[in-house]
Design a protein around this motif. Structure first.
Motif, PDB file in Angstrom:
ATOM      1  N   ALA A 117       4.160  13.065   1.236  1.00 53.44           N
ATOM      2  CA  ALA A 117       3.455  12.182   2.177  1.00 53.44           C
ATOM      3  C   ALA A 117       4.225  10.890   2.420  1.00 53.44           C
ATOM      4  CB  ALA A 117       2.064  11.867   1.644  1.00 53.44           C
ATOM      5  N   HIS A 118       4.966  10.457   1.413  1.00 51.13           N
ATOM      6  CA  HIS A 118       5.626   9.146   1.474  1.00 51.13           C
ATOM      7  C   HIS A 118       6.918   9.215   0.648  1.00 51.13           C
ATOM      8  CE1 HIS A 118       6.489   4.953   0.622  1.00 51.13           C
ATOM      9  NE2 HIS A 118       5.534   4.572   1.462  1.00 51.13           N
ATOM     10  N   PRO A 119       8.033   8.734   1.190  1.00 52.55           N
ATOM     11  CA  PRO A 119       9.278   8.823   0.408  1.00 52.55           C
ATOM     12  C   PRO A 119       9.360   7.775  -0.699  1.00 52.55           C
ATOM     13  CG  PRO A 119       9.698   7.766   2.530  1.00 52.55           C
ATOM     14  CD  PRO A 119       8.244   8.120   2.513  1.00 52.55           C
ATOM     15  N   PHE A 120       9.561   8.236  -1.932  1.00 53.41           N
ATOM     16  CA  PHE A 120       9.989   7.363  -3.020  1.00 53.41           C
ATOM     17  C   PHE A 120      11.270   8.004  -3.539  1.00 53.41           C
ATOM     18  CE2 PHE A 120       5.477   6.020  -3.121  1.00 53.41           C
ATOM     19  CZ  PHE A 120       5.674   4.650  -3.030  1.00 53.41           C
ATOM     20  N   ILE A 121      12.364   7.778  -2.808  1.00 55.59           N
ATOM     21  CA  ILE A 121      13.650   8.394  -3.134  1.00 55.59           C
ATOM     22  C   ILE A 121      14.622   7.267  -3.484  1.00 55.59           C
ATOM     23  CG2 ILE A 121      15.591   9.729  -2.202  1.00 55.59           C
ATOM     24  CD1 ILE A 121      13.448  11.121  -0.375  1.00 55.59           C
ATOM     25  N   ARG A 122      15.134   7.307  -4.699  1.00 55.05           N
ATOM     26  CA  ARG A 122      15.981   6.226  -5.220  1.00 55.05           C
ATOM     27  C   ARG A 122      15.268   4.887  -4.986  1.00 55.05           C
ATOM     28  NH1 ARG A 122      22.169   6.104  -4.724  1.00 55.05           N
ATOM     29  NH2 ARG A 122      22.233   6.393  -6.972  1.00 55.05           N
ATOM     30  N   TYR A 123      14.086   4.811  -5.540  1.00 55.65           N
ATOM     31  CA  TYR A 123      13.207   3.657  -5.350  1.00 55.65           C
ATOM     32  C   TYR A 123      13.370   2.702  -6.536  1.00 55.65           C
ATOM     33  CZ  TYR A 123       8.593   1.358  -5.815  1.00 55.65           C
ATOM     34  OH  TYR A 123       7.568   0.461  -6.008  1.00 55.65           O
ATOM     35  N   GLU A 124      13.766   1.481  -6.236  1.00 54.54           N
ATOM     36  CA  GLU A 124      13.985   0.472  -7.283  1.00 54.54           C
ATOM     37  C   GLU A 124      12.662  -0.166  -7.667  1.00 54.54           C
ATOM     38  OE1 GLU A 124      16.727  -3.441  -8.244  1.00 54.54           O
ATOM     39  OE2 GLU A 124      16.966  -2.427  -6.324  1.00 54.54           O
ATOM     40  N   ILE A 125      12.265   0.078  -8.901  1.00 55.42           N
ATOM     41  CA  ILE A 125      10.927  -0.345  -9.317  1.00 55.42           C
ATOM     42  C   ILE A 125      10.869  -1.827  -9.672  1.00 55.42           C
ATOM     43  CG2 ILE A 125      11.267   0.390 -11.728  1.00 55.42           C
ATOM     44  CD1 ILE A 125       8.325   1.445 -11.494  1.00 55.42           C
ATOM     45  N   VAL A 160       0.869  -1.183   0.000  1.00 58.35           N
ATOM     46  CA  VAL A 160       0.000   0.000   0.000  1.00 58.35           C
ATOM     47  C   VAL A 160       0.900   1.225   0.000  1.00 58.35           C
ATOM     48  CG1 VAL A 160      -1.719   1.282   1.354  1.00 58.35           C
ATOM     49  CG2 VAL A 160      -1.856  -1.211   1.190  1.00 58.35           C
ATOM     50  N   PHE A 161       0.528   2.256  -0.755  1.00 64.66           N
ATOM     51  CA  PHE A 161       1.343   3.470  -0.800  1.00 64.66           C
ATOM     52  C   PHE A 161       0.454   4.705  -0.651  1.00 64.66           C
ATOM     53  CE2 PHE A 161       0.030   2.772  -5.177  1.00 64.66           C
ATOM     54  CZ  PHE A 161      -0.334   4.046  -5.599  1.00 64.66           C
ATOM     55  N   ALA A 162       1.085   5.841  -0.430  1.00 60.68           N
ATOM     56  CA  ALA A 162       0.348   7.109  -0.300  1.00 60.68           C
ATOM     57  C   ALA A 162       1.027   8.193  -1.119  1.00 60.68           C
ATOM     58  CB  ALA A 162       0.305   7.526   1.169  1.00 60.68           C
ATOM     59  N   LYS A 163       0.219   9.136  -1.604  1.00 57.09           N
ATOM     60  CA  LYS A 163       0.739  10.346  -2.250  1.00 57.09           C
ATOM     61  C   LYS A 163       0.012  11.515  -1.612  1.00 57.09           C
ATOM     62  CE  LYS A 163       1.302   8.738  -7.030  1.00 57.09           C
ATOM     63  NZ  LYS A 163       0.760   8.977  -8.368  1.00 57.09           N
ATOM     64  N   ASP A 164       0.720  12.624  -1.392  1.00 56.29           N
ATOM     65  CA  ASP A 164      -0.032  13.795  -0.934  1.00 56.29           C
ATOM     66  C   ASP A 164      -0.870  14.285  -2.111  1.00 56.29           C
ATOM     67  OD1 ASP A 164       1.390  16.242  -2.242  1.00 56.29           O
ATOM     68  OD2 ASP A 164       3.029  15.063  -1.396  1.00 56.29           O
ATOM     69  N   LYS A 165      -1.904  15.052  -1.800  1.00 58.46           N
ATOM     70  CA  LYS A 165      -2.895  15.385  -2.839  1.00 58.46           C
ATOM     71  C   LYS A 165      -2.306  16.239  -3.961  1.00 58.46           C
ATOM     72  CE  LYS A 165      -6.974  14.007  -0.592  1.00 58.46           C
ATOM     73  NZ  LYS A 165      -8.424  14.142  -0.472  1.00 58.46           N
ATOM     74  N   TYR A 166      -1.351  17.095  -3.639  1.00 58.64           N
ATOM     75  CA  TYR A 166      -0.748  17.925  -4.684  1.00 58.64           C
ATOM     76  C   TYR A 166       0.104  17.067  -5.628  1.00 58.64           C
ATOM     77  CZ  TYR A 166       1.592  21.677  -7.145  1.00 58.64           C
ATOM     78  OH  TYR A 166       2.063  22.499  -8.134  1.00 58.64           O
ATOM     79  N   SER A 167       0.847  16.141  -5.029  1.00 55.07           N
ATOM     80  CA  SER A 167       1.683  15.233  -5.825  1.00 55.07           C
ATOM     81  C   SER A 167       0.814  14.402  -6.772  1.00 55.07           C
ATOM     82  CB  SER A 167       2.473  14.328  -4.872  1.00 55.07           C
ATOM     83  OG  SER A 167       3.019  13.243  -5.544  1.00 55.07           O
ATOM     84  N   HIS A 168      -0.355  13.951  -6.275  1.00 62.59           N
ATOM     85  CA  HIS A 168      -1.247  13.156  -7.129  1.00 62.59           C
ATOM     86  C   HIS A 168      -1.870  14.025  -8.219  1.00 62.59           C
ATOM     87  CE1 HIS A 168      -3.353   9.612  -8.276  1.00 62.59           C
ATOM     88  NE2 HIS A 168      -4.552  10.144  -8.084  1.00 62.59           N
ATOM     89  N   ALA A 169      -2.155  15.285  -7.895  1.00 66.53           N
ATOM     90  CA  ALA A 169      -2.678  16.213  -8.911  1.00 66.53           C
ATOM     91  C   ALA A 169      -1.641  16.407 -10.019  1.00 66.53           C
ATOM     92  CB  ALA A 169      -3.033  17.548  -8.274  1.00 66.53           C
ATOM     93  N   LEU A 170      -0.356  16.451  -9.648  1.00 68.71           N
ATOM     94  CA  LEU A 170       0.722  16.583 -10.640  1.00 68.71           C
ATOM     95  C   LEU A 170       0.803  15.348 -11.543  1.00 68.71           C
ATOM     96  CD1 LEU A 170       3.576  18.360  -8.698  1.00 68.71           C
ATOM     97  CD2 LEU A 170       2.758  19.023 -10.954  1.00 68.71           C
ATOM     98  N   THR A 171       0.530  14.172 -10.959  1.00 71.75           N
ATOM     99  CA  THR A 171       0.495  12.936 -11.759  1.00 71.75           C
ATOM    100  C   THR A 171      -0.562  13.069 -12.851  1.00 71.75           C
ATOM    101  OG1 THR A 171       1.258  11.517  -9.972  1.00 71.75           O
ATOM    102  CG2 THR A 171      -0.064  10.453 -11.650  1.00 71.75           C
ATOM    103  N   TRP A 172      -1.740  13.575 -12.467  1.00 71.76           N
ATOM    104  CA  TRP A 172      -2.810  13.745 -13.454  1.00 71.76           C
ATOM    105  C   TRP A 172      -2.453  14.819 -14.471  1.00 71.76           C
ATOM    106  CZ3 TRP A 172      -5.876  10.413 -15.129  1.00 71.76           C
ATOM    107  CH2 TRP A 172      -6.404   9.429 -14.293  1.00 71.76           C
ATOM    108  N   ALA A 173      -1.814  15.904 -13.998  1.00 73.56           N
ATOM    109  CA  ALA A 173      -1.392  16.979 -14.920  1.00 73.56           C
ATOM    110  C   ALA A 173      -0.411  16.427 -15.955  1.00 73.56           C
ATOM    111  CB  ALA A 173      -0.763  18.120 -14.132  1.00 73.56           C
ATOM    112  N   SER A 174       0.481  15.546 -15.491  1.00 73.13           N
ATOM    113  CA  SER A 174       1.474  14.921 -16.363  1.00 73.13           C
ATOM    114  C   SER A 174       0.797  14.004 -17.391  1.00 73.13           C
ATOM    115  CB  SER A 174       2.462  14.155 -15.478  1.00 73.13           C
ATOM    116  OG  SER A 174       3.095  13.132 -16.168  1.00 73.13           O
TER     117      SER A 174
END
Length: 436
Positions: A305-313, A110-124
């Motif tokens: 909201a949640h760190p995805f820093i140097r995250y190996e996908i 389970v993961f989380a995104k802050d609302k602004y970060s998720h809005a940027l995903t949609w903008a992208s």
């Protein structure tokens, strides 16, 4: 048409106008300005999580960043702990966007995104789909995706489809009778674009090929098709272009991050450098030169909201030599790191090698619709396939000889003809699986 899609995002607390404006600013930066933006954003997101996220503080063991390449690489196993233990201070499950990964890598969480970060995903998303004249508020989508089977989940997804102006083709049953119904829907609905899982869309194209139908002759409103979530092979791309009569766009994304790469109108797989920082790393977590394969490691530049820093996908890829920091180009995506076959000689080979070899041989007559390969022992593999008629001994021998040549000899295979193949609960087809 009323902008229902944008409105639904805003009503859910996602500030889409602000996110669109910020994205446009980033896109318009000069090369020099972009370098400064990226340097600042990387520093800012790490500092934020080192000060506000106990989970990340513990992982790094420091309170400030000295050198980017010394930061730990985060993997999916690190993240398999309760979400509450991973949220940054000031964020609660009620104030963030929460979802779960598909688990196609074998490690769902389970993961989380802050609302602004998720809005940027949609903008992208909006920005990139716009390259092909697609507008989420008005363009009608033919959606080839799975759907939750429980009553509430099902209704919720259908309502989201309504708000997003899309019609969903459920992909759990892709028998000819069902595909015939798909065809009727394309005759009666004015779809602008197709979007969904590669394997299901390819299966529909094979059905059209059998019937000698080009989709735009019965649905002339169609402009483009975006495929996602599974490998798109060159032969399949040609088949789709031929049977649909429209451009085929390859998309690579991850629900926990964003669109990672999206084929631009020049045909390049352009990496999203606006909201993400994508690295290709070696075994020692150091960047490899462009043109060299390595592990795909991604930093979400805006998610507080949640760190995805140097995250190996969990994927292996190559950045093109012509990549720049502002416009990285993904040359190839080789497959998932956990889809590796271990062979008796000690050789390690990407599972997709089997898939490529087998595919190249059985494509000829269009008899085989789909197949998947499972490694059951160090020298043993099972190949399950869906076809009109059973594979002949000659075809099987040809496949075995090709695999011996590309990989190594004396491997054993069991071929099993099936009526359908096992898909994940989201409808994805995992084409190679190691059971070792």
């Amino acid at each position: 048409m009323f902008p229902l899609f944008n409105l639904s995002l805003q009503l859910n607390g996602f500030p889409i106008p602000k996110a669109k404006a910020e994205l446009q600013k980033i896109v318009a930066l000069s090369e020099k300005e972009y370098l400064l933006f990226l340097t600042n954003k990387k520093q800012e997101i790490v500092d934020f999580h080192l000060q506000n996220n106990p989970f990340y503080q513990q992982l790094v063991g420091e309170t400030r960043m000295e050198n980017w390449n010394d930061l730990p690489v985060l993997n999916k196993k690190n993240l398999q702990k309760p979400l509450l233990e991973r949220l940054s201070k000031g964020y609660t499950p009620r104030s963030v966007y929460i979802n779960k990964t598909s688990g196609s890598s074998g490690d769902p969480f389970v993961f989380a995104k802050d609302k602004y970060s998720h809005a940027l995903t949609w903008a992208s998303n909006i920005y990139r789909f716009g390259w092909y004249g697609i507008d989420f508020n008005s363009s009608y989508q033919a959606r080839f995706y799975g759907i939750p089977m429980d009553f509430i989940g099902h209704k919720k997804e259908r309502f989201k489809d309504f708000l997003s102006h899309r019609f969903r083709f459920s992909i759990f049953d892709l028998s000819d009778v069902v595909l015939e119904q798909f065809l009727t829907d394309f005759k009666t609905k004015k779809f602008d674009y197709i979007n969904g899982y590669t394997s299901s869309i390819v299966l529909f194209a094979k059905f059209l090929q059998q019937k000698n139908i080009v989709l735009t002759t019965i649905c002339p409103s169609l402009k483009v098709c975006m495929v996602t979530s599974e490998m798109l092979f060159e032969t399949d791309k040609i088949l789709l272009e031929t049977q649909f009569g429209i451009p085929i766009v390859n998309e690579y994304g991850a629900s926990e991050l964003d669109l990672i790469a999206f084929q631009n109108p020049d045909g390049d797989w352009q990496v999203n450098a606006e909201t993400l920082f994508v690295e290709i790393l070696d075994e020692n977590n150091q960047p490899v030169p462009n043109g060299t394969q390595g592990r795909v490691v991604i930093t979400s530049l805006f998610n507080k909201a949640h760190p995805f820093i140097r995250y190996e996908i969990g994927d292996i890829g190559v950045l093109d030599e012509k990549s720049t920091l502002q416009k990285p180009i993904l040359k190839t995506l080789i497959g998932r790191t956990n889809d590796v076959a271990l062979l008796p000689s000690g050789k390690k080979s990407p599972g997709l090698t089997f898939y490529y070899v087998t595919k190249s041989i059985i494509e000829d007559d269009g008899n085989v619709k789909e197949f998947l390969i499972k490694q059951t022992k160090i020298d043993s593999f099972e190949i399950d396939y869906v076809s009109e008629t059973e594979l002949t001994l000659k075809q099987i021998q040809k496949i075995e000889a090709a695999i011996a040549m590309y990989l190594e000899p004396n491997l054993m295979f069991i071929f099993t003809r099936k009526t359908t193949l096992e898909r994940s609960n989201r409808g994805k087809l995992k084409q190679f699986k190691s059971l070792l």
